[in-house]
Design a protein around this motif. Structure first.
Motif, PDB file in Angstrom:
ATOM      1  N   MET A   1     100.762  16.255 -29.785  1.00 29.24           N
ATOM      2  CA  MET A   1     100.497  14.816 -29.742  1.00 29.24           C
ATOM      3  C   MET A   1     100.728  14.243 -31.141  1.00 29.24           C
ATOM      4  SD  MET A   1      99.577  12.234 -27.907  1.00 29.24           S
ATOM      5  CE  MET A   1      98.219  11.479 -27.092  1.00 29.24           C
ATOM      6  N   THR A   2     100.228  14.932 -32.141  1.00 30.24           N
ATOM      7  CA  THR A   2     100.441  14.596 -33.543  1.00 30.24           C
ATOM      8  C   THR A   2     100.612  15.919 -34.279  1.00 30.24           C
ATOM      9  OG1 THR A   2      98.110  14.742 -34.199  1.00 30.24           O
ATOM     10  CG2 THR A   2      98.857  12.617 -33.318  1.00 30.24           C
ATOM     11  N   ASP A   3     100.746  15.846 -35.591  1.00 27.44           N
ATOM     12  CA  ASP A   3     100.830  17.096 -36.354  1.00 27.44           C
ATOM     13  C   ASP A   3      99.484  17.814 -36.422  1.00 27.44           C
ATOM     14  OD1 ASP A   3      99.653  15.210 -38.015  1.00 27.44           O
ATOM     15  OD2 ASP A   3     100.672  15.897 -39.829  1.00 27.44           O
ATOM     16  N   ARG A   4      98.414  17.143 -35.999  1.00 31.90           N
ATOM     17  CA  ARG A   4      97.072  17.744 -36.058  1.00 31.90           C
ATOM     18  C   ARG A   4      96.548  18.228 -34.724  1.00 31.90           C
ATOM     19  NH1 ARG A   4      94.777  13.147 -39.707  1.00 31.90           N
ATOM     20  NH2 ARG A   4      94.021  12.440 -37.708  1.00 31.90           N
ATOM     21  N   MET A   5      97.224  17.891 -33.610  1.00 36.24           N
ATOM     22  CA  MET A   5      96.675  18.319 -32.322  1.00 36.24           C
ATOM     23  C   MET A   5      97.741  18.491 -31.260  1.00 36.24           C
ATOM     24  SD  MET A   5      94.852  15.034 -30.507  1.00 36.24           S
ATOM     25  CE  MET A   5      93.927  14.552 -31.937  1.00 36.24           C
ATOM     26  N   ARG A   6      97.399  19.335 -30.294  1.00 36.98           N
ATOM     27  CA  ARG A   6      98.174  19.514 -29.072  1.00 36.98           C
ATOM     28  C   ARG A   6      97.295  19.042 -27.923  1.00 36.98           C
ATOM     29  NH1 ARG A   6      98.858  24.761 -27.741  1.00 36.98           N
ATOM     30  NH2 ARG A   6     100.724  24.338 -26.538  1.00 36.98           N
TER      31      ARG A   6
END
Length: 131
Positions: A104-109
């Motif tokens: 979703m972002t570089d910090r989460m799936r």
């Protein structure tokens, strides 16, 4: 598993931002008054309420939201430690994934599914914590 937030999918982001920040007095996390996303925290507790622009979420799900009047207006967000394993477990128990697992972002799936009443549920695996 941990309840991360209840997210409201909104069409008039700025008006909803003002309501939750100025009227209800919740603390915005980043100050993104125009969106497309903002999390609000109460004075006590860790879970919060988040606003997300409907168009942004519609793009993630491939236009699965419907229109503002009759379509999805909220989703429950649950944080899990291992998204792939959890998705395998819930699909084995009968859930059907709409999307993901995917970044979703570089910090989460994330992965998305619906409950039996059609409510959206987002499963999150945090890759990086805020620093």
């Amino acid at each position: 598993m941990e309840l991360a937030q209840v997210r409201l999918l909104v069409s008039d982001f700025a008006a909803c931002y003002r309501f939750y920040a100025e009227v209800l007095g919740l603390k915005p996390q980043s100050g993104a008054k125009e969106g497309p996303y903002e999390k609000f925290s109460p004075a006590v507790g860790s879970a919060g309420i988040a606003l997300q622009d409907r168009v942004m979420m519609s793009e993630v799900l491939g236009d699965e939201l419907g229109d503002a009047a009759t379509g999805h207006r909220s989703l429950v967000v649950l944080r899990v430690d291992d998204l792939d394993t959890y998705c395998e477990q819930v699909t084995a128990r009968g859930a059907a994934l709409l999307h993901g697992p995917a970044p979703m972002t570089d910090r989460m799936r994330v992965a998305h599914l619906k409950d039996p009443e059609g409510n959206l549920v987002e499963l999150q695996e945090w890759l990086l914590l805020r620093g």
